[in-house]
Write an enzyme that holds these catalytic residues in place. Structure first.
Site, PDB file in Angstrom:
ATOM      1  N   SER A  27      59.612  35.918  39.926  1.00  0.00           N
ATOM      2  CA  SER A  27      60.205  37.540  40.619  1.00  0.00           C
ATOM      3  C   SER A  27      61.472  37.970  39.438  1.00  0.00           C
ATOM      4  O   SER A  27      62.020  36.973  39.267  1.00  0.00           O
ATOM      5  CB  SER A  27      60.912  37.371  42.076  1.00  0.00           C
ATOM      6  OG  SER A  27      61.767  38.163  42.291  1.00  0.00           O
ATOM      7  N   ASN A  39      15.789  59.976  28.934  1.00  0.00           N
ATOM      8  CA  ASN A  39      15.710  59.672  30.376  1.00  0.00           C
ATOM      9  C   ASN A  39      15.112  58.071  30.331  1.00  0.00           C
ATOM     10  O   ASN A  39      15.738  57.204  30.992  1.00  0.00           O
ATOM     11  CB  ASN A  39      14.691  60.309  31.183  1.00  0.00           C
ATOM     12  CG  ASN A  39      15.336  61.849  31.486  1.00  0.00           C
ATOM     13  OD1 ASN A  39      16.752  61.940  31.134  1.00  0.00           O
ATOM     14  ND2 ASN A  39      14.490  62.579  31.765  1.00  0.00           N
ATOM     15  N   ASN A  88      55.217  32.876  42.428  1.00  0.00           N
ATOM     16  CA  ASN A  88      54.082  33.972  43.191  1.00  0.00           C
ATOM     17  C   ASN A  88      52.598  33.777  42.592  1.00  0.00           C
ATOM     18  O   ASN A  88      52.482  33.614  41.483  1.00  0.00           O
ATOM     19  CB  ASN A  88      54.350  35.348  43.036  1.00  0.00           C
ATOM     20  CG  ASN A  88      55.833  35.669  43.799  1.00  0.00           C
ATOM     21  OD1 ASN A  88      55.894  34.881  44.931  1.00  0.00           O
ATOM     22  ND2 ASN A  88      56.497  36.450  43.328  1.00  0.00           N
ATOM     23  N   SER A 114      29.503  62.053  28.627  1.00  0.00           N
ATOM     24  CA  SER A 114      29.412  60.880  29.058  1.00  0.00           C
ATOM     25  C   SER A 114      29.866  59.866  28.146  1.00  0.00           C
ATOM     26  O   SER A 114      29.963  58.711  28.118  1.00  0.00           O
ATOM     27  CB  SER A 114      28.167  60.194  29.856  1.00  0.00           C
ATOM     28  OG  SER A 114      27.006  60.359  28.685  1.00  0.00           O
ATOM     29  N   HIS A 158      39.768  29.649  63.547  1.00  0.00           N
ATOM     30  CA  HIS A 158      40.649  30.536  63.865  1.00  0.00           C
ATOM     31  C   HIS A 158      42.169  30.344  63.298  1.00  0.00           C
ATOM     32  O   HIS A 158      43.296  30.794  63.549  1.00  0.00           O
ATOM     33  CB  HIS A 158      40.932  30.531  65.459  1.00  0.00           C
ATOM     34  CG  HIS A 158      39.911  30.376  66.292  1.00  0.00           C
ATOM     35  ND1 HIS A 158      39.238  31.438  66.804  1.00  0.00           N
ATOM     36  CD2 HIS A 158      39.140  29.335  66.656  1.00  0.00           C
ATOM     37  CE1 HIS A 158      37.919  31.348  67.219  1.00  0.00           C
ATOM     38  NE2 HIS A 158      37.888  29.762  67.437  1.00  0.00           N
ATOM     39  N   LYS A 168      61.485  31.991  42.973  1.00  0.00           N
ATOM     40  CA  LYS A 168      60.059  32.538  43.196  1.00  0.00           C
ATOM     41  C   LYS A 168      58.936  32.042  42.297  1.00  0.00           C
ATOM     42  O   LYS A 168      59.249  31.903  41.096  1.00  0.00           O
ATOM     43  CB  LYS A 168      59.805  34.108  43.492  1.00  0.00           C
ATOM     44  CG  LYS A 168      60.499  34.485  44.750  1.00  0.00           C
ATOM     45  CD  LYS A 168      59.796  34.453  45.949  1.00  0.00           C
ATOM     46  CE  LYS A 168      58.877  35.643  46.182  1.00  0.00           C
ATOM     47  NZ  LYS A 168      58.063  35.411  47.405  1.00  0.00           N
ATOM     48  N   GLU A 194      46.319  36.843  44.549  1.00  0.00           N
ATOM     49  CA  GLU A 194      46.388  38.314  45.061  1.00  0.00           C
ATOM     50  C   GLU A 194      45.353  39.242  44.493  1.00  0.00           C
ATOM     51  O   GLU A 194      44.645  40.092  45.174  1.00  0.00           O
ATOM     52  CB  GLU A 194      47.727  38.660  45.454  1.00  0.00           C
ATOM     53  CG  GLU A 194      48.737  37.576  46.098  1.00  0.00           C
ATOM     54  CD  GLU A 194      49.971  37.842  45.774  1.00  0.00           C
ATOM     55  OE1 GLU A 194      50.521  38.815  46.666  1.00  0.00           O
ATOM     56  OE2 GLU A 194      50.561  37.242  44.851  1.00  0.00           O
TER      57      GLU A 194
HETATM   58  N1  ARG Z   1      23.706  60.681  29.289  1.00  0.00           N
HETATM   59  C1  ARG Z   1      22.844  60.806  30.255  1.00  0.00           C
HETATM   60  C2  ARG Z   1      22.738  59.736  31.250  1.00  0.00           C
HETATM   61  O1  ARG Z   1      24.010  59.067  31.331  1.00  0.00           O
HETATM   62  C3  ARG Z   1      21.653  60.607  29.393  1.00  0.00           C
HETATM   63  C4  ARG Z   1      20.321  60.943  29.721  1.00  0.00           C
HETATM   64  C5  ARG Z   1      20.321  62.625  29.943  1.00  0.00           C
HETATM   65  N2  ARG Z   1      18.985  62.838  30.114  1.00  0.00           N
HETATM   66  C6  ARG Z   1      19.040  64.346  30.548  1.00  0.00           C
HETATM   67  N3  ARG Z   1      17.818  64.617  30.804  1.00  0.00           N
HETATM   68  N4  ARG Z   1      19.921  65.123  30.271  1.00  0.00           N
HETATM   69  O2  ARG Z   1      22.225  59.563  32.286  1.00  0.00           O
END
Ligand code: ARG
Length: 459
Positions: free
Chosen positions: A278, A111, A286, A24, A157, A284, A291
């Site tokens: 444009s 965690n 825009n 990640s 409406h 134009k 948008e």
């Molecule tokens: N990269 C993990 C997340 O975003 C961090 C926690 C990972 N915990 C684990 N028990 N693998 O959740």
């Protein structure tokens, strides 16, 4: 060892695909500052409770500050093999300070660490949204103040309904955005509890001080249940819920700007700074920013749905599914902030075309209700009969291809003999809006009162 993180248990390193699906660091590096703040608070607490020595804690703090400066100056080498921001920071800390780095994870797990980091990140975004909403509300209030008595058509409406004032229309969005602001503040108050110290899921046998880390990180208190602390993502969902409703509001205003800036309406002129041209049509100009703002609800509400479905059905406590929370929230936050800032710029810069608004206000029989009300008030006609008489007059005007004030008194009296010349007073759009003095109504005096109230609130 062949495995960078858990070589004790593992003989083999991860397959490249395992690493690709697992890592990640590509996105959670955005939480580096929060991760280091959390670790600094944890290290200080470990020393104050005697779990680690003061000299170890001092080394950790020094090292963490170095890591942060390396990340900030771009010299930090992120590694996908180290999975996430938590492991990347810890590994670098080890290189920098050696053995004490290994004591930092005492009484802690990734965690509770990730839950803390992410809460801190979302909390910052709530604060940024708070400021951005106020800035946009101020821009709308300025527009309302300038045009508190400018008449324009009010629609139902998208058909002409009754005349309203420009200021009244602007202030309607201030009310919407204020409810978004309320949701921001509610969410912040509810989410401001600290997961740190919940450890993996069950708490820890070390004599940690959760009140200390909570206070250090600006939380009101520690989360009361360790299982909940590591597996709750309500705070992210509330952010996305708020963001979805806010983006929906922005998309309504954006849609109005798109319509209003067209050659057919010409209600507003957008600044060059917030318009595009444009490549083929030289004439134009825009409303691309409007948008794009209109479209942001798509990805933001998409993120809301995506994370709700990720969380649905997850057994307690942490599951790796929850790593999918961040990209949704990051993308939604980035786009909400961009949309708020762009809308603020557009609203601040745009100029309402008073003459075009006024011309449109009287078209489409917009004062028919005023006429019916006059028949009730002056001729004591039951409203249902007044509605019928007015309808006949509208049909007559439509037949003649004119508006209600263009009918002659003789035309009027051919439909109902008691109608007198005073009726023409209520057929004008200025009299129409001025008469709507009920609380929250469109009369300029009411609008000015609301403008003043909001100027006091917003400062
Ligand atoms: N990269 C993990 C997340 O975003 C961090 C926690 C990972 N915990 C684990 N028990 N693998 O959740």
């Amino acid at each position: 060892s062949s495995n960078a993180m858990w070589g004790g248990r593992f003989a083999d390193g991860p397959d490249a695909i395992m690493e690709a699906i697992n890592a990640s660091i590509g996105f959670d590096r955005r939480m580096a500052a929060q991760d280091i703040a959390g670790s600094k608070a944890h290290a200080a607490m470990l020393a104050s409770t005697g779990i680690v020595s003061d000299s170890d804690a001092a080394a950790m703090k020094e090292g963490l500050l170095t890591v942060l400066s390396e990340i900030e100056d771009g010299s930090f080498a992120f590694s996908a093999a180290l999975e996430d921001i938590h492991m990347n920071v810890e590994a670098r800390l080890k290189e920098l300070i050696g053995a004490p780095a290994g004591r930092l994870h005492t009484g802690r797990s990734r965690n509770d660490q990730v839950a803390t980091d992410f809460r801190l990140w979302v909390r910052d975004q709530l604060d940024a949204a708070d400021a951005a909403l106020i800035a946009l509300m101020r821009a709308l209030v300025s527009q309302a103040e300038a045009g508190a008595d400018w008449v324009m058509p009010g629609f139902t409406h998208l058909q002409t309904a009754q005349p309203v004032t420009w200021g009244h229309h602007m202030m309607a969005y201030v009310e919407m955005l204020n409810r978004d602001l309320g949701r921001v503040r509610d969410a912040r108050a509810r989410m401001n509890e600290c997961p740190l110290g919940a450890a993996a899921l069950a708490g820890t046998s070390f004599p940690i001080d959760r009140d200390m880390t909570a206070a250090e990180l600006g939380f009101d208190r520690p989360c009361a249940n360790s299982l909940d602390a590591v597996s709750d993502r309500d705070f992210a969902l509330e952010f996305l819920g708020m963001a979805s409703i806010c983006a929906m509001h922005l998309s309504r205003l954006a849609e109005e700007l798109v319509i209003w800036s067209s050659a057919q309406f010409r209600f507003v002129t957008l600044s060059d700074r917030f318009s595009t041209g444009s490549s083929i049509m030289p004439q134009k100009k825009n409303p691309d920013a409007a948008e794009l703002i209109r479209s942001k609800i798509g990805r933001i509400f998409g993120a809301n749905v995506a994370l709700t479905l990720v969380m649905k059905g997850l057994p307690l406590a942490y599951s790796k599914d929850m790593q999918e929370d961040k990209e949704q929230v990051f993308d939604a936050a980035d786009n909400l902030m961009l949309a708020l800032a762009a809308m603020e710029g557009m609203v601040r810069d745009m100029s309402a075309n008073r003459a075009a608004l006024e011309a449109a206000a009287s078209a489409g029989f917009s004062t028919a209700t005023d006429l019916a009300d006059w028949l009730v008030r002056v001729l004591d006609m039951p409203f249902r009969e007044a509605h019928h008489v007015t309808g006949a007059l509208v049909a007559m005007a439509e037949g003649k291809g004119c508006d209600l004030p263009d009918l002659s008194l003789g035309d009027m009296q051919s439909v109902h003999g008691d109608i007198s010349a005073e009726v023409f007073d209520v057929l004008g759009v200025h009299n129409s809006v001025a008469s709507r003095t009920s609380y929250g109504g469109t009369a300029p005096e009411q609008v000015r009162r609301q403008v003043q109230r909001w100027q006091e609130i917003l400062g």
